[in-house]
Write an enzyme that holds these catalytic residues in place. Structure first.
Site, PDB file in Angstrom:
ATOM      1  N   THR A 118      58.551 -20.356  96.695  1.00 16.39           N
ATOM      2  CA  THR A 118      59.376 -20.565  97.888  1.00 16.39           C
ATOM      3  C   THR A 118      59.652 -22.039  98.162  1.00 16.39           C
ATOM      4  OG1 THR A 118      59.302 -20.407 100.304  1.00 16.39           O
ATOM      5  CG2 THR A 118      57.202 -20.412  99.197  1.00 16.39           C
ATOM      6  N   TYR A 142      51.605 -20.365 104.535  1.00 18.59           N
ATOM      7  CA  TYR A 142      52.394 -19.570 103.584  1.00 18.59           C
ATOM      8  C   TYR A 142      52.797 -20.448 102.390  1.00 18.59           C
ATOM      9  CZ  TYR A 142      56.569 -17.404 101.615  1.00 18.59           C
ATOM     10  OH  TYR A 142      57.508 -16.902 100.757  1.00 18.59           O
TER      11      TYR A 142
END
Ligand code: UDP
Length: 325
Positions: A118, A142
């Site tokens: 990501t 995250y």
């Protein structure tokens, strides 16, 4: 004999679209999913192995059974906000799950690994376009958990020869234009589906998270990429590994940033309806701007995203009105 690919998280949003792209390309996607956030009804393109990445024996059994040519690893917790309130879960599930999966691959002789990473691994970088060479400095758990897995793949590549393609996704949006699969999260947290819910009156209004960022209109800038284009990149990444081209990182985005306000403006035009909004506070962990430099994916994988923001909103809109699951 068709080639199988084990797709973890294949019942989830991006994983299900990748399964469709794999099936179209002649592979059999075997979905490995615990259905914690995915949908059994989204598993349409190959068999489902219901299992959990915390269960190393279950992963090994699935690999031994299907003998896949590669693993595509989508299954993860992926909410920036949650990762700030409960970082331990993100480290345990994302990093622990990936370690179990990688070790199972080595034990079962699966040497190719495609990984969903990501742009959240970059953190906040003051207006630069982010590409594969940009230093990674995540600002939320995250992003930190995904960066740890990238590093893990590097270690296992160096020590055990595991070949990986790492895709750093920017903001994935839209739905299968043919309507077979689409986005469903519970609870929903992503901008475009929430916005469309507000348009339809399923929620009172969209809350804009922060209007005081250092961007042109004060709202966060993101690079939105259509989920069908993104899924297509995965087939190319798989072929890259099967062609023996070695481990590589690719950023997947379009190179164009849109602010939250611009996305709302586009939705107004695409749906021809008003978008009720309220202005709210910033969301913890959000970077001001995340825009992708996608030259490498274009040049080396021959990948060219074909669908722009309006197509993403249109396909998501169609899905949300008649959704199949
Ligand atoms: N966003 C927003 N309101 C919402 C959900 C998201 O203003 O209800 C903003 C969010 O702050 C970010 C952008 O929309 O700037 C995209 O957020 P999303 O959660 O869709 O994806 P993320 O960037 O977290 O991967």
């Amino acid at each position: 004999m068709p080639e199988h690919v084990l797709v973890t998280g294949g019942a989830g949003y991006i994983g299900a679209h990748a399964c469709k792209a794999l099936a179209r390309a002649g592979y059999v996607p075997v979905c490995f999913d615990n259905l914690s956030t995915g949908w059994e009804a989204a598993v349409k393109f190959g068999p489902l192995e219901r299992g959990d990445l915390m269960d190393a024996a279950a992963i090994r059994a699935a690999l031994a059974r299907w003998k896949p040519v590669a693993v595509m690893h989508f299954a993860a917790l992926s909410l920036v906000g949650d990762s700030m309130t409960d970082p331990g879960r993100y480290w345990r599930v994302n990093v622990g799950g990936a370690l179990n999966l990688i070790e199972a691959c080595l034990a079962e002789g699966v040497g190719r690994f495609v990984f969903s990473s990501t742009c959240a691994t970059y953190g906040d970088q003051d207006g630069v376009v982010l590409d594969e060479e940009t230093p990674q400095r995540p600002i939320n758990a995250y992003g930190a958990s995904k960066l740890a897995i990238e590093q893990m793949l590097g270690n296992f590549g160096a020590s055990h020869g595991l070949q990986s393609v790492i895709f750093r996704y920017f903001n994935v949006a839209g739905a299968d234009p043919e309507g077979e699969v689409g986005e469903r999260h519970e609870p929903e947290t992503h901008l475009i589906p929430l916005m469309l819910d507000a348009v339809e009156g399923k929620r009172a209004a969209l809350t804009v998270f922060g209007s005081d960022y250092a961007t042109a209109d004060g709202t966060c800038l993101r690079d939105y990429v259509h989920v069908t284009d993104l899924a297509e990149a995965h087939v190319r990444g798989l072929r890259w590994l099967q062609d023996g081209r070695g481990s590589r990182v690719f950023c997947l985005g379009t190179g164009t940033g849109y602010s939250v306000r611009e996305v709302i403006d586009h939705a107004r035009v695409v749906t021809n309806r008003a978008v009720p909004i309220v202005e709210g506070a910033r969301r913890a962990g959000d970077a001001a701007a995340l825009v992708c430099g996608s030259a490498r994916a274009r040049e080396e994988l021959g990948w060219a995203p074909e669908r722009g923001l309006d197509a993403m909103i249109r396909d998501a809109w169609r899905w949300s009105q008649g959704r199949g699951f």
